[in-house]
Design a protein around this motif. Sequence first.
Motif, PDB file in Angstrom:
ATOM      1  N   VAL A   1       0.831  -1.215   0.000  1.00 32.05           N
ATOM      2  CA  VAL A   1       0.000   0.000   0.000  1.00 32.05           C
ATOM      3  C   VAL A   1       0.862   1.262   0.000  1.00 32.05           C
ATOM      4  O   VAL A   1       0.558   2.230  -0.693  1.00 32.05           O
ATOM      5  N   PHE A   2       1.971   1.237   0.758  1.00 27.18           N
ATOM      6  CA  PHE A   2       2.821   2.424   0.881  1.00 27.18           C
ATOM      7  C   PHE A   2       4.036   2.376  -0.042  1.00 27.18           C
ATOM      8  O   PHE A   2       4.943   3.198   0.085  1.00 27.18           O
ATOM      9  N   ASP A   3       4.038   1.419  -0.968  1.00 25.99           N
ATOM     10  CA  ASP A   3       5.108   1.291  -1.957  1.00 25.99           C
ATOM     11  C   ASP A   3       6.489   1.256  -1.291  1.00 25.99           C
ATOM     12  O   ASP A   3       7.400   1.988  -1.660  1.00 25.99           O
ATOM     13  N   ILE A   4       6.624   0.393  -0.291  1.00 28.29           N
ATOM     14  CA  ILE A   4       7.885   0.224   0.422  1.00 28.29           C
ATOM     15  C   ILE A   4       8.519  -1.078  -0.056  1.00 28.29           C
ATOM     16  O   ILE A   4       7.942  -2.152   0.098  1.00 28.29           O
ATOM     17  N   ALA A   5       9.693  -0.952  -0.659  1.00 30.49           N
ATOM     18  CA  ALA A   5      10.400  -2.118  -1.178  1.00 30.49           C
ATOM     19  C   ALA A   5      11.477  -2.553  -0.192  1.00 30.49           C
ATOM     20  O   ALA A   5      11.856  -1.791   0.722  1.00 30.49           O
ATOM     21  N   ASN A   6      11.980  -3.769  -0.393  1.00 36.12           N
ATOM     22  CA  ASN A   6      13.095  -4.233   0.436  1.00 36.12           C
ATOM     23  C   ASN A   6      14.250  -3.246   0.337  1.00 36.12           C
ATOM     24  O   ASN A   6      14.546  -2.742  -0.748  1.00 36.12           O
ATOM     25  N   GLU A   7      14.840  -2.954   1.451  1.00 35.64           N
ATOM     26  CA  GLU A   7      15.990  -2.063   1.583  1.00 35.64           C
ATOM     27  C   GLU A   7      15.670  -0.588   1.361  1.00 35.64           C
ATOM     28  O   GLU A   7      16.576   0.241   1.281  1.00 35.64           O
ATOM     29  N   ASP A   8      14.398  -0.205   1.246  1.00 34.13           N
ATOM     30  CA  ASP A   8      14.032   1.213   1.260  1.00 34.13           C
ATOM     31  C   ASP A   8      14.335   1.776   2.642  1.00 34.13           C
ATOM     32  O   ASP A   8      14.359   1.050   3.639  1.00 34.13           O
ATOM     33  N   TYR A   9      14.526   3.076   2.719  1.00 37.30           N
ATOM     34  CA  TYR A   9      14.745   3.745   3.996  1.00 37.30           C
ATOM     35  C   TYR A   9      13.416   4.236   4.553  1.00 37.30           C
ATOM     36  O   TYR A   9      12.537   4.667   3.808  1.00 37.30           O
ATOM     37  N   LEU A  10      13.281   4.167   5.884  1.00 38.59           N
ATOM     38  CA  LEU A  10      12.105   4.687   6.571  1.00 38.59           C
ATOM     39  C   LEU A  10      12.546   5.746   7.574  1.00 38.59           C
ATOM     40  O   LEU A  10      13.566   5.585   8.245  1.00 38.59           O
ATOM     41  N   GLU A  11      11.782   6.815   7.665  1.00 36.08           N
ATOM     42  CA  GLU A  11      11.996   7.798   8.722  1.00 36.08           C
ATOM     43  C   GLU A  11      11.266   7.292   9.960  1.00 36.08           C
ATOM     44  O   GLU A  11      10.169   6.752   9.863  1.00 36.08           O
ATOM     45  N   ILE A  12      11.873   7.487  11.113  1.00 36.30           N
ATOM     46  CA  ILE A  12      11.250   7.104  12.379  1.00 36.30           C
ATOM     47  C   ILE A  12      11.272   8.336  13.272  1.00 36.30           C
ATOM     48  O   ILE A  12      12.328   8.915  13.507  1.00 36.30           O
ATOM     49  N   TYR A  13      10.102   8.740  13.736  1.00 35.78           N
ATOM     50  CA  TYR A  13      10.040   9.894  14.624  1.00 35.78           C
ATOM     51  C   TYR A  13       8.850   9.762  15.566  1.00 35.78           C
ATOM     52  O   TYR A  13       8.003   8.887  15.408  1.00 35.78           O
ATOM     53  N   VAL A  14       8.808  10.627  16.561  1.00 33.47           N
ATOM     54  CA  VAL A  14       7.735  10.616  17.554  1.00 33.47           C
ATOM     55  C   VAL A  14       6.836  11.820  17.305  1.00 33.47           C
ATOM     56  O   VAL A  14       7.311  12.931  17.072  1.00 33.47           O
ATOM     57  N   GLU A  15       5.529  11.576  17.342  1.00 30.18           N
ATOM     58  CA  GLU A  15       4.542  12.635  17.148  1.00 30.18           C
ATOM     59  C   GLU A  15       3.370  12.379  18.088  1.00 30.18           C
ATOM     60  O   GLU A  15       2.706  11.354  17.990  1.00 30.18           O
ATOM     61  N   ASP A  16       3.120  13.287  19.011  1.00 31.67           N
ATOM     62  CA  ASP A  16       2.005  13.152  19.953  1.00 31.67           C
ATOM     63  C   ASP A  16       1.985  11.787  20.644  1.00 31.67           C
ATOM     64  O   ASP A  16       0.992  11.070  20.616  1.00 31.67           O
ATOM     65  N   ASN A  17       3.090  11.410  21.242  1.00 31.53           N
ATOM     66  CA  ASN A  17       3.174  10.144  21.992  1.00 31.53           C
ATOM     67  C   ASN A  17       3.027   8.911  21.113  1.00 31.53           C
ATOM     68  O   ASN A  17       2.648   7.851  21.582  1.00 31.53           O
ATOM     69  N   LYS A  18       3.281   9.039  19.810  1.00 25.02           N
ATOM     70  CA  LYS A  18       3.191   7.918  18.881  1.00 25.02           C
ATOM     71  C   LYS A  18       4.515   7.781  18.138  1.00 25.02           C
ATOM     72  O   LYS A  18       5.161   8.769  17.822  1.00 25.02           O
ATOM     73  N   ILE A  19       4.900   6.556  17.851  1.00 29.91           N
ATOM     74  CA  ILE A  19       6.062   6.300  17.001  1.00 29.91           C
ATOM     75  C   ILE A  19       5.552   6.218  15.572  1.00 29.91           C
ATOM     76  O   ILE A  19       4.647   5.445  15.271  1.00 29.91           O
ATOM     77  N   VAL A  20       6.119   7.026  14.700  1.00 26.23           N
ATOM     78  CA  VAL A  20       5.665   7.112  13.319  1.00 26.23           C
ATOM     79  C   VAL A  20       6.755   6.585  12.393  1.00 26.23           C
ATOM     80  O   VAL A  20       7.925   6.958  12.516  1.00 26.23           O
ATOM     81  N   LEU A  21       6.362   5.709  11.475  1.00 31.23           N
ATOM     82  CA  LEU A  21       7.243   5.232  10.417  1.00 31.23           C
ATOM     83  C   LEU A  21       6.751   5.850   9.114  1.00 31.23           C
ATOM     84  O   LEU A  21       5.567   5.809   8.814  1.00 31.23           O
ATOM     85  N   LYS A  22       7.665   6.400   8.335  1.00 31.32           N
ATOM     86  CA  LYS A  22       7.288   7.037   7.080  1.00 31.32           C
ATOM     87  C   LYS A  22       8.360   6.713   6.043  1.00 31.32           C
ATOM     88  O   LYS A  22       9.552   6.761   6.344  1.00 31.32           O
ATOM     89  N   LYS A  23       7.930   6.380   4.841  1.00 33.85           N
ATOM     90  CA  LYS A  23       8.897   6.111   3.778  1.00 33.85           C
ATOM     91  C   LYS A  23       9.731   7.364   3.550  1.00 33.85           C
ATOM     92  O   LYS A  23       9.192   8.473   3.425  1.00 33.85           O
ATOM     93  N   TYR A  24      11.051   7.180   3.545  1.00 37.71           N
ATOM     94  CA  TYR A  24      11.946   8.320   3.364  1.00 37.71           C
ATOM     95  C   TYR A  24      11.969   8.738   1.905  1.00 37.71           C
ATOM     96  O   TYR A  24      12.197   7.926   1.013  1.00 37.71           O
ATOM     97  N   GLU A  25      11.686   9.989   1.664  1.00 30.30           N
ATOM     98  CA  GLU A  25      11.776  10.563   0.336  1.00 30.30           C
ATOM     99  C   GLU A  25      12.564  11.856   0.456  1.00 30.30           C
ATOM    100  O   GLU A  25      12.098  12.812   1.077  1.00 30.30           O
TER     101      GLU A  25
END
Length: 76
Positions: free
Chosen positions: A20-44
């Motif tokens: 769904v999020f077009d994440i392939a093997n070995e893609d990079y993900l951003e990891i950050y905290v937002e409002d007491n939540k851990i967020v994973l986001k495809k790095y672009e």
Amino acid sequence: MVRQLDKLGRIVLPKELRRVFDIANEDYLEIYVEDNKIVLKKYEPTCIFCKNSRDIIEYQDKNICKECLNKLKNIE
């Protein structure tokens, strides 16, 4: 969905989410905290000046779009 961390603190993202999020093997993900939540986001990578994500090149270890690079070249 619930996933258990392994002994090294890793999780596996379900195939459905990766598709769904077009994440392939070995893609990079951003990891950050937002409002007491851990967020994973495809790095672009985005331009350090205009935040555009199209036509990005790396120049002196910085991400810059071709448009901003051309503007910088014309400054004198």
